[in-house]
Write a protein that holds these residues in place. Structure first.
Motif, PDB file in Angstrom:
ATOM      1  N   THR A   7       7.178 -17.761  11.456  1.00 12.75           N
ATOM      2  CA  THR A   7       7.487 -19.194  10.784  1.00 12.75           C
ATOM      3  C   THR A   7       8.851 -19.415  11.199  1.00 12.75           C
ATOM      4  N   GLY A   8       9.386 -20.964  11.359  1.00 11.01           N
ATOM      5  CA  GLY A   8      10.789 -21.508  11.554  1.00 11.01           C
ATOM      6  C   GLY A   8      10.766 -21.029  13.064  1.00 11.01           C
ATOM      7  N   SER A   9       9.757 -21.104  13.888  1.00 13.47           N
ATOM      8  CA  SER A   9       9.965 -20.586  15.409  1.00 13.47           C
ATOM      9  C   SER A   9      10.582 -21.578  16.230  1.00 13.47           C
ATOM     10  N   ALA A  10      10.658 -22.938  15.617  1.00 10.02           N
ATOM     11  CA  ALA A  10      11.282 -23.998  16.752  1.00 10.02           C
ATOM     12  C   ALA A  10      12.751 -23.950  17.082  1.00 10.02           C
ATOM     13  N   SER A  11      13.421 -23.111  16.239  1.00  5.37           N
ATOM     14  CA  SER A  11      14.881 -23.133  16.335  1.00  5.37           C
ATOM     15  C   SER A  11      15.684 -21.924  15.683  1.00  5.37           C
ATOM     16  N   GLY A  12      16.758 -21.980  16.010  1.00  4.24           N
ATOM     17  CA  GLY A  12      17.633 -20.712  15.273  1.00  4.24           C
ATOM     18  C   GLY A  12      17.144 -19.383  15.522  1.00  4.24           C
ATOM     19  N   ILE A  13      16.992 -18.689  14.436  1.00  4.42           N
ATOM     20  CA  ILE A  13      16.750 -17.107  14.548  1.00  4.42           C
ATOM     21  C   ILE A  13      15.230 -17.203  14.819  1.00  4.42           C
ATOM     22  N   GLY A  14      14.325 -18.081  14.264  1.00  2.31           N
ATOM     23  CA  GLY A  14      13.111 -18.051  14.621  1.00  2.31           C
ATOM     24  C   GLY A  14      12.809 -18.123  16.107  1.00  2.31           C
ATOM     25  N   ALA A  15      13.377 -19.073  16.675  1.00  2.09           N
ATOM     26  CA  ALA A  15      13.127 -19.342  18.095  1.00  2.09           C
ATOM     27  C   ALA A  15      13.728 -18.203  18.874  1.00  2.09           C
ATOM     28  N   ALA A  16      14.866 -17.334  18.544  1.00  2.00           N
ATOM     29  CA  ALA A  16      15.349 -16.176  19.189  1.00  2.00           C
ATOM     30  C   ALA A  16      14.142 -15.198  18.885  1.00  2.00           C
ATOM     31  N   GLY A 184      24.325 -12.402   7.848  1.00  2.00           N
ATOM     32  CA  GLY A 184      25.434 -13.108   7.311  1.00  2.00           C
ATOM     33  C   GLY A 184      25.540 -14.376   7.924  1.00  2.00           C
ATOM     34  N   ALA A 185      26.617 -15.087   8.293  1.00  2.00           N
ATOM     35  CA  ALA A 185      26.588 -16.439   8.811  1.00  2.00           C
ATOM     36  C   ALA A 185      26.233 -16.240  10.526  1.00  2.00           C
ATOM     37  N   VAL A 186      25.326 -16.738  10.749  1.00  2.00           N
ATOM     38  CA  VAL A 186      24.904 -17.036  12.045  1.00  2.00           C
ATOM     39  C   VAL A 186      24.823 -18.260  12.867  1.00  2.00           C
ATOM     40  N   GLU A 187      25.266 -18.404  14.062  1.00  2.00           N
ATOM     41  CA  GLU A 187      25.338 -19.810  14.592  1.00  2.00           C
ATOM     42  C   GLU A 187      23.946 -20.379  15.006  1.00  2.00           C
ATOM     43  N   THR A 188      23.819 -20.918  14.064  1.00  2.00           N
ATOM     44  CA  THR A 188      22.348 -21.686  14.009  1.00  2.00           C
ATOM     45  C   THR A 188      22.387 -23.072  13.543  1.00  2.00           C
ATOM     46  N   PRO A 189      21.531 -24.128  13.974  1.00  2.00           N
ATOM     47  CA  PRO A 189      21.898 -25.268  13.349  1.00  2.00           C
ATOM     48  C   PRO A 189      21.534 -25.487  11.833  1.00  2.00           C
ATOM     49  N   LEU A 190      21.258 -24.496  11.023  1.00  2.00           N
ATOM     50  CA  LEU A 190      21.394 -24.569   9.625  1.00  2.00           C
ATOM     51  C   LEU A 190      22.632 -24.258   9.378  1.00  2.00           C
ATOM     52  N   HIS A 191      23.590 -23.439   9.886  1.00  2.00           N
ATOM     53  CA  HIS A 191      24.781 -23.064   9.509  1.00  2.00           C
ATOM     54  C   HIS A 191      25.794 -23.956  10.048  1.00  2.00           C
ATOM     55  N   GLU A 218      20.155 -14.124  18.671  1.00  2.00           N
ATOM     56  CA  GLU A 218      19.827 -13.220  19.689  1.00  2.00           C
ATOM     57  C   GLU A 218      20.206 -11.816  19.213  1.00  2.00           C
ATOM     58  N   GLU A 219      21.206 -11.514  18.443  1.00  2.00           N
ATOM     59  CA  GLU A 219      21.646 -10.375  17.831  1.00  2.00           C
ATOM     60  C   GLU A 219      20.550 -10.199  16.460  1.00  2.00           C
ATOM     61  N   ILE A 220      20.263 -11.291  15.983  1.00  2.00           N
ATOM     62  CA  ILE A 220      19.093 -10.728  14.842  1.00  2.00           C
ATOM     63  C   ILE A 220      18.095 -10.697  15.259  1.00  2.00           C
ATOM     64  N   ALA A 221      17.440 -11.524  16.401  1.00  2.00           N
ATOM     65  CA  ALA A 221      16.311 -11.200  16.910  1.00  2.00           C
ATOM     66  C   ALA A 221      16.188  -9.766  17.591  1.00  2.00           C
TER      67      ALA A 221
END
Length: 255
Positions: A7-16, A184-191, A218-221
């Motif tokens: 889920t949430g595959s289109a951007s941010g952590i999900g895309a990674a 924690g804080a991750v460089e995503t559109p949400l953040h 990419e680190e979270i992924a």
């Protein structure tokens, strides 16, 4: 080839995560509001039911993995929406896809939590208990009445982490691993949206981990890809903080 829904595959952590798992040989069924194999709104029960039905159809009723990345932050239009997506959007998919996972090969599921769940007092908030009681109407009403997005966000992440942990015994008995990753804080559109918000921007910019930087998707992924792999076959019911040391700084007594 293992089949994994994200889920949430289109951007941010999900895309990674989708990129990392495809590279590891997974067939990915992405779920998002756009640019995904399954287009769905996880803020409503009906939207979640539709997403579950489509995933079951595309997977033939058999899943080897599920990664719940979809979530919204403090800039959401309402506090109730935060609770609806971050908790119920995850818990309903876990329940709805449990049977498909039980039929999979070395099945593993993962929930994205947050270091925000460690906010003091979160476990005592009435909206948290409503979420844990699976009372969506009450949880949304409490969240909207309180009107504090940062509290709704922390409570939603605490509640879904708690929910996943208490599923560990029954899911483990069925051979399904289930873990939580708490960034924690991750460089995503949400953040980025939170950082640029006039209400919360200062607090977000001041939220600096001991490592002195934010994480990257990419680190979270990379951690998630490991947890979804057979190399992590004995990791189950765990909460993995990947936060640059924020939890250790805030709660040094935690062991």
């Amino acid at each position: 080839m293992p089949t994994t829904a994200i889920t949430g595959s289109a951007s941010g952590i999900g895309a990674a995560v989708a990129t990392a798992l495809r590279a590891a040989g997974h067939r990915v069924i992405g779920i998002d509001r756009g640019n995904a194999e399954v287009i769905a709104d996880l803020s409503t029960r009906e939207g979640r039911d539709a997403a579950i039905a489509q995933v079951l159809e595309l997977s033939g009723g058999v899943l080897d993995g599920l990664v719940c990345c979809a979530g919204i932050g403090v800039t959401a239009p309402s506090c109730g929406l935060i609770v609806a997506v971050n908790h119920f959007g995850v818990s309903q998919l876990l329940g709805g896809l449990e049977g498909a996972l039980a039929k999979g090969s070395n099945p593993a599921a993962l929930v994205i939590g947050s270091v925000a769940a460690i906010r003091p007092g979160t476990e005592q908030e009435p909206m948290t208990q409503a979420m844990l009681d699976n009372d969506e109407a009450r949880a949304l009403d409490i969240a909207n009445t309180l009107g504090e997005p940062q509290v709704a966000y922390a409570c939603s992440k605490y509640a879904i982490t708690h929910h996943a942990r208490r599923l560990a015994a029954t899911w483990g008995a069925k051979g399904i691993r289930l873990n939580v990753v708490a960034p924690g804080a991750v460089e995503t559109p949400l953040h980025d949206a939170s950082r640029n918000d006039p209400r919360f921007g200062d607090a977000v910019r001041a939220f600096v981990a001991p490592l002195g930087r934010n994480g990257h998707p990419e680190e979270i992924a990379a951690l998630i890809a490991f947890l979804q792999s057979q190399q992590a076959g004995f990791i189950h019911g765990s909460v993995m903080y990947i936060d640059g040391g924020m939890d250790a700084m805030v709660r040094p007594q935690r062991v």
